[in-house]
Each structure stands twice: as structure tokens, then as C-alpha cells.
Design an enzyme around this catalytic site. Structure first.
Site, PDB file in Angstrom:
ATOM      1  N   HIS A 101       0.409  -1.127   0.417  1.00 34.02           N
ATOM      2  CA  HIS A 101       0.004   0.263  -0.112  1.00 34.02           C
ATOM      3  C   HIS A 101       0.619   0.991   0.193  1.00 34.02           C
ATOM      4  CE1 HIS A 101      -3.001  -2.910   2.092  1.00 34.02           C
ATOM      5  NE2 HIS A 101      -2.750  -3.108   0.972  1.00 34.02           N
ATOM      6  N   HIS A 155      -6.677  -1.542   3.398  1.00 31.55           N
ATOM      7  CA  HIS A 155      -6.347  -1.603   1.796  1.00 31.55           C
ATOM      8  C   HIS A 155      -6.725  -0.818   0.941  1.00 31.55           C
ATOM      9  CE1 HIS A 155      -5.327  -5.889   3.406  1.00 31.55           C
ATOM     10  NE2 HIS A 155      -5.853  -5.489   4.255  1.00 31.55           N
TER      11      HIS A 155
HETATM   12  C1  LIG Z   1       0.250  -7.412  -4.742  1.00 27.93           C
HETATM   13  C2  LIG Z   1      -0.485  -6.901  -4.440  1.00 27.93           C
HETATM   14  C3  LIG Z   1      -1.496  -6.954  -3.076  1.00 27.93           C
HETATM   15  C4  LIG Z   1      -2.494  -5.820  -2.825  1.00 27.93           C
HETATM   16  N1  LIG Z   1      -3.770  -6.191  -2.270  1.00 27.93           N
HETATM   17  C5  LIG Z   1      -4.767  -5.309  -2.318  1.00 27.93           C
HETATM   18  C6  LIG Z   1      -5.726  -6.150  -1.574  1.00 27.93           C
HETATM   19  O1  LIG Z   1      -5.703  -7.050  -1.008  1.00 27.93           O
HETATM   20  N2  LIG Z   1      -7.026  -4.952  -1.260  1.00 27.93           N
HETATM   21  C7  LIG Z   1      -6.517  -3.405  -1.993  1.00 27.93           C
HETATM   22  O2  LIG Z   1      -7.299  -2.718  -1.619  1.00 27.93           O
HETATM   23  N3  LIG Z   1      -5.395  -2.965  -2.380  1.00 27.93           N
HETATM   24  C8  LIG Z   1      -4.943  -4.056  -2.841  1.00 27.93           C
HETATM   25  N4  LIG Z   1      -3.420  -3.663  -3.264  1.00 27.93           N
HETATM   26  C9  LIG Z   1      -3.020  -1.797  -3.376  1.00 27.93           C
HETATM   27  C10 LIG Z   1      -3.885  -1.676  -4.663  1.00 27.93           C
HETATM   28  O3  LIG Z   1      -4.434  -3.225  -6.083  1.00 27.93           O
HETATM   29  C11 LIG Z   1      -3.362  -0.495  -5.183  1.00 27.93           C
HETATM   30  O4  LIG Z   1      -3.215   0.598  -3.837  1.00 27.93           O
HETATM   31  C12 LIG Z   1      -4.053   0.275  -6.268  1.00 27.93           C
HETATM   32  O5  LIG Z   1      -4.483  -0.581  -7.581  1.00 27.93           O
HETATM   33  C13 LIG Z   1      -3.863   1.447  -6.503  1.00 27.93           C
HETATM   34  O6  LIG Z   1      -4.655   1.932  -7.612  1.00 27.93           O
HETATM   35  P1  LIG Z   1      -3.741   2.694  -8.737  1.00 27.93           P
HETATM   36  O7  LIG Z   1      -4.560   3.615  -9.616  1.00 27.93           O
HETATM   37  O8  LIG Z   1      -3.211   4.013  -7.914  1.00 27.93           O
HETATM   38  O9  LIG Z   1      -2.448   2.336  -9.556  1.00 27.93           O
HETATM   39  P2  LIG Z   1      -2.562   0.595 -10.237  1.00 27.93           P
HETATM   40  O10 LIG Z   1      -3.674   0.030  -9.749  1.00 27.93           O
HETATM   41  O11 LIG Z   1      -1.074   0.047  -9.833  1.00 27.93           O
HETATM   42  O12 LIG Z   1      -2.373   1.372 -11.230  1.00 27.93           O
HETATM   43  C14 LIG Z   1      -1.245   1.721 -11.903  1.00 27.93           C
HETATM   44  C15 LIG Z   1      -1.587   1.869 -13.570  1.00 27.93           C
HETATM   45  O13 LIG Z   1      -0.281   2.474 -14.084  1.00 27.93           O
HETATM   46  C16 LIG Z   1       0.060   1.942 -15.121  1.00 27.93           C
HETATM   47  N5  LIG Z   1       1.270   2.814 -15.687  1.00 27.93           N
HETATM   48  C17 LIG Z   1       2.339   3.045 -14.931  1.00 27.93           C
HETATM   49  N6  LIG Z   1       3.873   4.558 -14.804  1.00 27.93           N
HETATM   50  C18 LIG Z   1       2.868   4.163 -16.639  1.00 27.93           C
HETATM   51  C19 LIG Z   1       3.252   5.061 -17.911  1.00 27.93           C
HETATM   52  N7  LIG Z   1       5.064   5.616 -17.770  1.00 27.93           N
HETATM   53  N8  LIG Z   1       3.575   4.975 -18.962  1.00 27.93           N
HETATM   54  C20 LIG Z   1       1.838   4.080 -19.004  1.00 27.93           C
HETATM   55  N9  LIG Z   1       0.944   3.385 -17.920  1.00 27.93           N
HETATM   56  C21 LIG Z   1       1.310   3.702 -16.786  1.00 27.93           C
HETATM   57  C22 LIG Z   1       0.520   0.900 -14.612  1.00 27.93           C
HETATM   58  O14 LIG Z   1       1.134  -0.043 -15.574  1.00 27.93           O
HETATM   59  C23 LIG Z   1      -0.630   0.282 -14.017  1.00 27.93           C
HETATM   60  O15 LIG Z   1      -0.955  -0.201 -15.158  1.00 27.93           O
HETATM   61  C24 LIG Z   1      -2.100  -3.948  -3.375  1.00 27.93           C
HETATM   62  C25 LIG Z   1      -0.945  -4.026  -4.354  1.00 27.93           C
HETATM   63  C26 LIG Z   1      -0.568  -5.555  -5.021  1.00 27.93           C
HETATM   64  C27 LIG Z   1       0.412  -4.384  -5.877  1.00 27.93           C
END
Ligand SMILES: Cc1cc2nc3c(=O)[nH]c(=O)nc-3n(C[C@H](O)[C@H](O)[C@H](O)COP(=O)(O)OP(=O)(O)OC[C@H]3O[C@@H](n4cnc5c(N)ncnc54)[C@H](O)[C@@H]3O)c2cc1C
Length: 695
Positions: A574, A617
Site C-alpha cells: 500500500h 487496504h
Molecule cells: C500484490 C498486491 C496486492 C494487493 N492487495 C490488495 C488488497 O488485497 N486489497 C486492496 O485494497 N489493495 C491491495 N493492493 C493495493 C491496490 O491494488 C492499489 O493500492 C491500487 O491498485 C492502486 O491503484 P492505482 O490506480 O493508484 O495504481 P495501479 O492500480 O497500480 O495502476 C497504475 C497503472 O499505471 C500504469 N503505468 C505506470 N506507469 C506508466 C507509464 N509511464 N505509462 C503508462 N502506464 C503506466 C501501470 O502499468 C498500472 O497499470 C495490492 C497491491 C498489490 C501490488
């Protein structure tokens, strides 16, 4: 968070079973044709040929992860706007069964695959100098496609503290009432069957969840007797069961919801919820395998930076291509990707940008600073009861079994953990360390970043520590043949930084969360593990546990615990804080309307903007954040002037507002955030007043 045990690989026959049964629970002989049809339907808005994308779009969303696909879906509801998503990872279609199957989270995980950035932290001095793995999703859906599927609501005081720490949130985008409404908008609650509820001890209040949103909040189709022993065992230790953890008080013990679609027992994530069900939309294109390398800025203008578009490439050796943004560039690349991209585009601490060979466009010191994370570890026990890991090892492959996800949790406050005298002593000693912590943890030495850290620190030590807010999360994991009782710190005072070390997006940045460097964090985590051990000795669960194998009886004194913890713990996945929503004078990166300070049309909408960790989470709150961001952006460009969830109506002429009110009253012209303006002075006064109220 889960135990990443890679066990038996599914047999070919069970893989076939998954493909057919999961996609079509009531399948018939036409299912192969149906599978083909559905796969092509799923791809309706996803572009496989980059030459098919246009030269310009109204909105360019960088990152098709959890938040990015929410934004894509909501912004393209307005047919007058065109939307492009550029996602670095693949579509995920090649491994869709692994994504869809909840149990594959443990038994055939995508962590470590091509869908994982597989970052490593810098050596952690608070963790025996170890480099710690940081998985992050790199696929459509982002981390929501590979995560542990826990859905936990943050609590009301934490969200209201985001509002308080941002006195420029005059539109009340980030009060509990507004945020709660946004979170519910993303949800459809599914009650467990009576049998599952009885066996697992699930309590819920359906009214506390949304009922018509894209993401399913539900429970597995099979459960285990061990799960039902969780809440009664916690109750014997003074951690009460919480029958309604989703309406603002998430403390206590409960079986939480998971992101499972109960109609076919598949993962519910941002792609399956927000994109796949859409009809073809001529105003929406989603391009996988497109890594954005930098934002392109309008040249020769003074004042705020204006993005004209972005450059992207399909690989580190491919030629860069440019696509233009008519209205906004929205960064949703996650806690690491978004801060990295701002820095690569010349926005960040000038010292680090120059060292990496990047021309400084805007010295914005907060970008990448105050990186923080939940850190966790596991005590391991033998068991005489059946675990999910046992069933998996025996080859059980029903859809209901393969939907089993760990979801027993508990959020424990400081007084319950330490006792009231020790809790008071810890609060006093932590409060005395605020200045020394700011200077030792934040080597950049920027006074605004330090001020923001101190504001966060005051919020935690003055408010959260003495409230019912969970300082430790405890979890039960039964997806191996052992039982794991896990502990994770929720409001770390240890923060660090991330910065680029080269001018290429394809080189990973330096990542240093400074895990456990603050002594209060180590104390709280140690007491969390002691409570985890007490759970193993509490009735009724103790009857099913046959002895602690990790760390075992050789660890019992505080020193022994600390040594073990420093050698054993890892991420709870996180990370946050790198593009904090904070006033500029507190080293903030984005305003309450998520506009990057000093830019006229670049916003951030992802998990990087939380100014401190939440006792949750981060997936569930980030769905709410992305919904709220979509509303803010749509209202702005559609000329809607107020937040309907605000308790007070802000004035469009209020000189104390920064970007929030000014943007929402602009009727479609570029936002006019006045960098260094009178608004900032007024916001500073309001902030000081807010801080005094906190004290
Ligand atoms: C292994 C794991 C287990 C987890 N377990 C839980 C859980 O059980 N419950 C929960 O609530 N949360 C969990 N989390 C956390 C949760 O999934 C994240 O907090 C959430 O997905 C964050 O969302 P986001 O949109 O900020 O980033 P993300 O969902 O990570 O999305 C970011 C996206 O941007 C893309 N990206 C990055 N840089 C670039 C670029 N330069 N150009 C184009 N695309 C790019 C990436 O490829 C990715 O697809 C977990 C995370 C992980 C990794």
C-alpha cells in the site's frame, strides 16, 4: 495482503473447467463460441493497433490501472469528450484465467510475472539492510488485476482529516460525506449465503454499501471453520466484533468484503467492472503496451505550465510517439509511476531532476517525497483443522472453492494494543520527536516538505493515536497448509522518498520508504505481533493450532521481537504519499481538485495523493477517489459549479480558495490556479487555524 505460496499448477482439465465455468456459470454446448464472442466483446474499447488511435483527445489518461479505468469509463460517459488511456502493460487477455480466478492469487500468482513491475526498495536500514520486493500491477486493471482482493473501507475520522489538513478544500470534495458517496458509487454489495455467513461469522449492514456500482463487494462461495473462529477469539482480547465496518467506523474484528463477482465467482476489478461491460464508445480508446515517457509542455509561456500532450513508446528501444491533449492530461500511473513521470517531465525537486539529467520545468519539491507504506509480517502455526491450502493440495477445483479469499481482519487501536499508560507514554515520546524525525527522514531538506510531514505527524499522534482508529491490522491467512496470523502497521511515522536516477521511464526509480526507522513504528508493530501471538492462544481458535513454527518460542523479549521483525517483515502493498494532496506550503503536489500545483491542466488521480496512510487496504478508497476525481473533472468541463455532497456551498469569488473553487466555476476554460497568489496566503492562514484546532 496474502501469503504468496505458489503451489500446484492447475491441471489442463481444471484450466478448461475454469475457462468454461467461470466465464459462463450456466454453460451449455455453445460455450466455446460464447467464449470467443465474449473475448471480442471485452475488447470493444481496447485498441490493439496503435496506428488506430487519433492524433488528439480531450483527455489523456496515463495508466489504465485501478483508478485510470474508472476515469476512462466515467469521463467517456460524456459523448462530447474524447478519452485516450495509455497503459504500459499488456491487456491481460493472454492470462485472463489467472486474473479472473480468485484462488490463483495464492496458487498461481501473477506477482513476479510480466504483469508485475517487481520493484525493489533501496536497502532498508530499519529492516536489517534488506532490499524489499515491491510488486505493482503492469496490465490493464493495474494492481487491481493482481491484488489480494480485500475490500476494506477507511474510517470517517481519517477522511475528515484529509479535508482538515487541506483548508483549501472549500468544495468539500474530501469530507467523509462526499467521499463516502463516491465510494458507494463504485460498489454493488452481494450478501453471503446464510450457510457461509454462519460458518465464517460474517456480519454486515447492506445499507452501508453501494448497490448499483461497477465493482462487486462480496464474499467467497466457500469458507472454513477456522474463519468462524476469528472474531470470537479476538473478542476475548478486547477487540470487539464490528457488525457494520463499512459505514465510517472500521475498527474491531470482522470478515471483510472481497472484490468477487458472486454471479460467477470471478475477480471484480477495474477492467471487468468499468470497461468490459461498456458498449462500444466511439469517444474512448484504450491502448495497452504504451508507456508514457514524458508530458509535453507548451513552450514559450510564462506562469502555469500547460500540457499539450504526452509522448509514449512501446518499449525502451522503440521510437517515441506524440499524442495531443485538447483539455487535460490525467496521471493515474500509481504511487510510483505518477511521481516518476512528473519528475521525468521536469516537475519535482530540482536537485534530483538535475542529477538525473532532466531539464527543470517547475521546482515542485513534494513530488516523490514522504513515500510511505504499510509494512507487515506473519506468525505461522501448524493446525489440525482443514485449511484452504489443504483443499487446494487435494485438487479441489470447484468454482466456489476457487473463489476462497482470505478476509478475516481486525483493526486495533493503540490503547487496546499497549494499555492506556504505555499508549500515553508512546504518544508523548513520539510528539517530542517530530522535528528530529523530519530532518532525519527527509534528506532533501525542503522546508515545505518538512512542514507537510509535521502536519501529517501531528494528525497521527494527536488524533489517530488517541482515537479508536486502527494502528495495527491483524489478518488470518489459511491459504497454505499452515495458519498465518499477520500484523501490519497502519499509520507509519517513518516516511522516505523516491526519485528518478536517469532520464528514462524504463529505468526504475530509487525507492526508499524508510521502513521502521521511527521507533514508534517498531514499538507498535512489535505489540501487534504480540497480540497476534495472543490470538493463537485465545479460545476458540487455539483448539485448532498445534504450535508456532515462525518465529517460535525463541522469540519472546522485546529485543528478540525487534530483531526478528527487522529480518522478516515486508510490504502490505500500500505505498502512497508521493503526490500528496496538501497545500503548497506543506509541500503538496496536488490541490483538492487534484490539479498539480503550477500547472493549468495536469491532474493526478490515483493512490499517490493520500497525505498519510489510511487504516485500510488502498484499493477500496482508490475506487472512491477515482469516482470523485471523475466527478470533479466532468463538472468542471461541463460547467457544473458545486459539489452536491458539500454541506456548505462555496462562493465562486472566495479569495481563500485555490484551485478547487476557481476551477469549478470556470465553465470550461482552462483552470487558472494562481501559483504563489493571494489565495495561497489566505490558505496559509486557514491552514494555521486548522492546525491550531487540531492541537
Ligand atoms: C500484490 C498486491 C496486492 C494487493 N492487495 C490488495 C488488497 O488485497 N486489497 C486492496 O485494497 N489493495 C491491495 N493492493 C493495493 C491496490 O491494488 C492499489 O493500492 C491500487 O491498485 C492502486 O491503484 P492505482 O490506480 O493508484 O495504481 P495501479 O492500480 O497500480 O495502476 C497504475 C497503472 O499505471 C500504469 N503505468 C505506470 N506507469 C506508466 C507509464 N509511464 N505509462 C503508462 N502506464 C503506466 C501501470 O502499468 C498500472 O497499470 C495490492 C497491491 C498489490 C501490488
Amino acid at each position: 495482503m496474502w501469503s504468496l505460496t505458489k503451489a500446484t499448477i492447475l491441471t489442463l482439465s481444471s484450466t478448461y473447467f475454469l475457462l468454461t465455468t467461470f466465464a459462463f456459470p450456466n454453460s451449455d454446448p455453445l460455450e466455446t463460441q460464447q467464449t470467443r464472442d465474449v473475448n471480442s466483446l471485452r475488447a470493444r474499447n481496447i485498441v490493439s493497433d496503435s496506428s488506430a488511435i487519433q492524433g488528439s483527445y480531450d483527455f489523456i489518461i496515463v495508466g489504465g490501472g485501478l483508478a485510470g479505468l474508472v476515469l476512462a469509463s466515467r469521463l467517456s460517459e460524456d459523448s462530447n469528450h474524447t478519452v485516450l488511456v495509455l497503459e504500459a502493460g499488456e491487456s491481460g487477455d493472454a492470462n485472463i484465467t489467472q486474473i479472473n480466478t480468485p484462488a490463483d492469487t495464492y496458487y498461481d500468482s501473477l506477482v513476479g510475472s510480466e504483469y508485475d513491475y517487481a520493484y525493489q526498495t533501496a536497502q532498508q536500514t530499519g529492516c536489517s539492510n534488506r532490499n524489499i520486493s515491491w510488486p505493482r500491477g503492469k496490465v490493464l486493471g493495474g494492481s487491481s488485476a493482481i491484488n489480494g482482493m480485500y475490500l476494506v473501507r477507511p474510517n470517517e475520522p481519517e477522511i475528515n482529516a484529509i479535508h482538515s489538513i487541506n483548508p483549501n478544500d472549500t468544495d468539500e470534495f474530501w469530507t467523509w460525506d462526499s467521499y463516502y458517496a463516491s465510494m458507494k458509487k463504485s460498489e454493488t454489495f452481494g450478501a453471503p449465503s446464510a450457510d457461509i455467513a454462519a460458518e465464517a461469522g460474517i456480519q454486515y449492514n447492506a445499507a452501508s454499501y453501494g448497490s448499483s456500482g461497477p465493482i462487486h463487494w462480496s464474499y467467497p462461495g466457500e469458507t472454513f471453520n477456522l474463519v468462524g473462529n476469528w472474531t470470537p477469539s479476538l473478542a476475548t482480547l478486547g477487540v470487539p466484533s464490528n457488525p457494520d465496518p463499512a459505514s465510517g467506523d472500521n475498527s474491531g474484528a470482522y470478515i471483510t468484503t472481497s472484490s468477487i463477482n458472486p454471479s460467477n465467482w470471478t475477480r471484480s476489478y477495474s477492467r471487468s467492472g468499468y470497461i468490459d461491460p461498456l458498449p462500444p464508445r466511439s469517444n474512448l480508446d484504450i491502448l495497452p503496451s504504451a508507456t508514457v515517457t514524458n508530458i509535453v509542455w507548451k513552450s514559450g509561456t510564462s506562469g502555469n505550465l500547460t500540457a499539450t500532450g504526452v509522448q509514449w513508446a512501446s518499449s525502451s528501444t522503440a521510437a517515441k510517439q506524440t499524442v495531443n491533449a485538447n483539455k487535460e492530461v490525467i496521471l493515474a500511473a500509481g504511487t510510483i509511476g505518477t511521481a516518476q513521470l512528473l519528475q521525468l517531465s521536469g516537475v519535482g525537486p530540482s536537485k534530483y531532476l538535475q542529477a538525473a539529467g532532466v531539464d527543470v520545468q517547475l521546482d515542485l519539491p513534494g513530488v516523490g517525497q514522504r513515500l510511505q507504506d504499510h509494512i507487515s509480517g506473519s506468525l505461522i502455526y501448524g493446525t489440525n483443522a482443514e485449511t484452504a491450502g489443504d483443499e487446494h493440495a487435494a485438487g479441489v477445483a470447484t468454482a466456489e472453492f476457487l473463489s476462497y479469499i482470505n478476509s478475516a481482519t481486525a483493526y486495533v487501536n493503540l490503547t487496546t494494543l499497549l494499555g492506556s499508560d504505555s499508549a500515553s507514554a508512546l504518544i508523548s515520546s513520539a510528539q517530542a520527536e517530530v522535528d528530529s524525525s523530519a530532518s532525519s527522514l527527509l534528506p532533501l531538506g525542503d522546508s515545505t516538505v518538512a512542514a507537510g510531514y509535521k502536519a501529517m505527524y501531528d494528525t497521527i499522534t494527536n488524533q489517530f493515536y488517541s482515537s479508536n482508529s486502527g494502528q495495527i491490522e491483524l489478518l488470518l491467512s489459511i491459504t497454505s497448509t499452515s495458519v498465518l496470523i499477520q500484523a501490519a502497521i497502519q499509520h507509519p511515522l517513518s516516511v522516505g522518498e523516491m526519485y528518478i536516477t536517469s532520464d528514462s521511464v524504463f529505468n526504475y526509480p530509487y525507492l526508499n520508504p524508510n521502513y521502521l526507522v521511527h521507533d514508534a513504528d517498531l514499538t507498535i508493530l512489535r505489540e501487534g505481533f504480540k497480540m497476534a501471538r495472543l490470538i493463537s492462544q485465545a479460545s476458540p481458535i487455539s483448539a485448532y493450532l498445534t504450535g508456532e513454527t515462525t518465529p517460535g518460542s525463541s522469540v519472546s523479549t522485546d529485543d528478540e521481537w525487534d530483531t526478528w521483525i527487522q529480518g522478516a517483515v515486508g510490504t502490505e502493498y500500500h505505498p502512497t504519499g508521493t503526490c500528496a494532496m496538501l497545500p503548497l506550503e506543506l509541500g503538496g503536489v496536488v490541490s483538492p481538485s487534484l490539479l498539480v500545483y503550477g500547472t493549468s491542466n495536469v491532474r493526478v488521480a490515483d493512490a499517490s495523493v493520500y497525505p498519510f496512510e489510511l487504516s485500510s487496504h488502498l484499493g477500496a478508497p482508490t475506487y472512491g477517489l477515482a469516482e470523485q476525481a471523475s466527478t470533479i473533472i466532468r463538472d468542471y468541463w461541463n460547467g457544473v459549479s458545486t459539489n452536491p455532497n458539500a454541506t456548505t456551498t462555496s462562493s465562486s469569488s472566495s479569495s481563500s480558495s485555490t484551485s478547487g473553487s476557481q476551477e469549478s466555476k470556470n465553465n470550461g476554460a482552462f483552470p487558472t490556479f494562481a501559483y504563489g497568489s493571494r489565495g495561497i496566503v489566505c490558505a496559509t492562514i486557514a491552514c494555521l487555524a486548522g492546525c491550531m484546532m487540531v492541537l
